[in-house]
Design an enzyme around this catalytic site. Structure first.
Site, PDB file in Angstrom:
ATOM      1  N   THR A 167      79.357 102.874  25.601  1.00  0.00           N
ATOM      2  CA  THR A 167      79.771 103.843  26.632  1.00  0.00           C
ATOM      3  C   THR A 167      80.567 103.166  27.751  1.00  0.00           C
ATOM      4  OG1 THR A 167      77.785 103.449  27.938  1.00  0.00           O
ATOM      5  CG2 THR A 167      77.628 105.143  26.236  1.00  0.00           C
ATOM      6  N   ASP A 225      86.432  84.817  37.094  1.00  0.00           N
ATOM      7  CA  ASP A 225      85.051  85.289  36.932  1.00  0.00           C
ATOM      8  C   ASP A 225      84.178  84.625  37.993  1.00  0.00           C
ATOM      9  OD1 ASP A 225      82.249  85.345  36.061  1.00  0.00           O
ATOM     10  OD2 ASP A 225      83.054  86.339  34.288  1.00  0.00           O
ATOM     11  N   ARG A 258      76.588  95.905  30.795  1.00  0.00           N
ATOM     12  CA  ARG A 258      77.505  96.967  30.365  1.00  0.00           C
ATOM     13  C   ARG A 258      77.157  97.402  28.950  1.00  0.00           C
ATOM     14  NH1 ARG A 258      84.000  97.219  30.339  1.00  0.00           N
ATOM     15  NH2 ARG A 258      83.795  95.626  28.759  1.00  0.00           N
ATOM     16  N   ASP A 286      80.907  82.814  36.719  1.00  0.00           N
ATOM     17  CA  ASP A 286      81.177  81.548  36.031  1.00  0.00           C
ATOM     18  C   ASP A 286      81.634  80.468  37.002  1.00  0.00           C
ATOM     19  OD1 ASP A 286      80.415  82.183  33.467  1.00  0.00           O
ATOM     20  OD2 ASP A 286      82.391  82.955  32.899  1.00  0.00           O
TER      21      ASP A 286
HETATM   22  N1  URA Z   1      84.170  90.304  38.013  1.00  0.00           N
HETATM   23  C1  URA Z   1      84.642  89.054  38.279  1.00  0.00           C
HETATM   24  O1  URA Z   1      83.862  88.099  38.378  1.00  0.00           O
HETATM   25  N2  URA Z   1      85.977  88.895  38.427  1.00  0.00           N
HETATM   26  C2  URA Z   1      86.840  89.909  38.347  1.00  0.00           C
HETATM   27  O2  URA Z   1      88.043  89.692  38.516  1.00  0.00           O
HETATM   28  C3  URA Z   1      86.337  91.202  38.053  1.00  0.00           C
HETATM   29  C4  URA Z   1      85.001  91.365  37.901  1.00  0.00           C
END
Ligand code: URA
Length: 208
Positions: A107, A199, A103, A202
């Site tokens: 922007t 996530d 990302r 992770d």
């Molecule tokens: N990416 C993720 O791993 N979890 C989310 O909730 C949103 C994007």
């Protein structure tokens, strides 16, 4: 909604509950993501073309069916790596592509840093996967990329989707069918899906 399917099956619901649980270990998370991807693939491929083939069974010659198209699976790095094994095991003939996006913090737009797609992607049925369809920005960019390489028949598969991401993707790529195991409530202010599962990268790799 047109071109949008929530795959609802008790086994999917059950395992989705387990993968959402914050106390699920990364090894169980990995196993569950693979199992869930396999179940979803079963449904996603339900309308794939078949062709007739002649087979000699031990008893006689029979006209049977086999998959009638090349299949490419495109993984959006890095969390979709946890979906790769399900493809390789269930569709060993599938070719696998990878798209890496980061990302741009100014922007907020996704920028590609790695793209390697099967050489026959334009002639394949393409399944683009990412466990989380959140804002829809990465998914939109990944679909832009596979289309730029000539892909025409494309499906997008996420385990969990936010309404915001589904809306963005159906607008940017109305020709692409979207599949998910759950349409969750919303995104939070940090762009996480609620209730979601946190996530995915992770949790998959045990990096947090
Ligand atoms: N990416 C993720 O791993 N979890 C989310 O909730 C949103 C994007």
């Amino acid at each position: 909604m047109k071109n949008f399917t929530v795959i609802n099956h008790p086994l999917i619901r059950h395992k989705l509950t387990q993968i959402r649980d914050k106390d699920t270990s990364h090894s169980d998370f990995r196993r569950l993501l693979k199992e869930l991807t396999g179940f979803m693939l079963y449904e996603v491929m339900a309308d794939f073309p078949m062709r007739e083939v002649e087979v000699e069974t031990p008893l006689e010659r029979a006209t049977c069916l086999e998959l009638g198209c090349e299949i490419s699976c495109v993984l959006i790095l890095r969390a979709a790596l946890g979906m790769e094994d399900a493809f390789i095991e269930l569709v060993p003939e599938a070719r696998i592509g990878h798209v890496g996006l980061y990302r741009n913090e100014e922007t907020l737009e996704p920028v590609e840093y790695y793209v390697k797609l099967p050489k026959n992607v334009a002639e394949s049925a393409v399944i683009v996967v990412d466990p989380m369809l959140a804002t829809g920005n990465s998914a939109t960019k990944a679909l832009d990329i596979v289309k730029k390489h000539g892909a025409k028949t494309i499906k997008f598969v996420s385990l969990v989707a936010a309404p915001e991401g589904v809306a963005k993707l159906t607008k940017s790529h109305p020709d692409v069918s979207i599949y998910t195991a759950s349409l969750d409530r919303c995104l939070n202010e940090k762009g996480y899906i609620m209730p979601g599962l946190g996530d995915a990268g992770d949790r998959l790799f045990g990096t947090k």
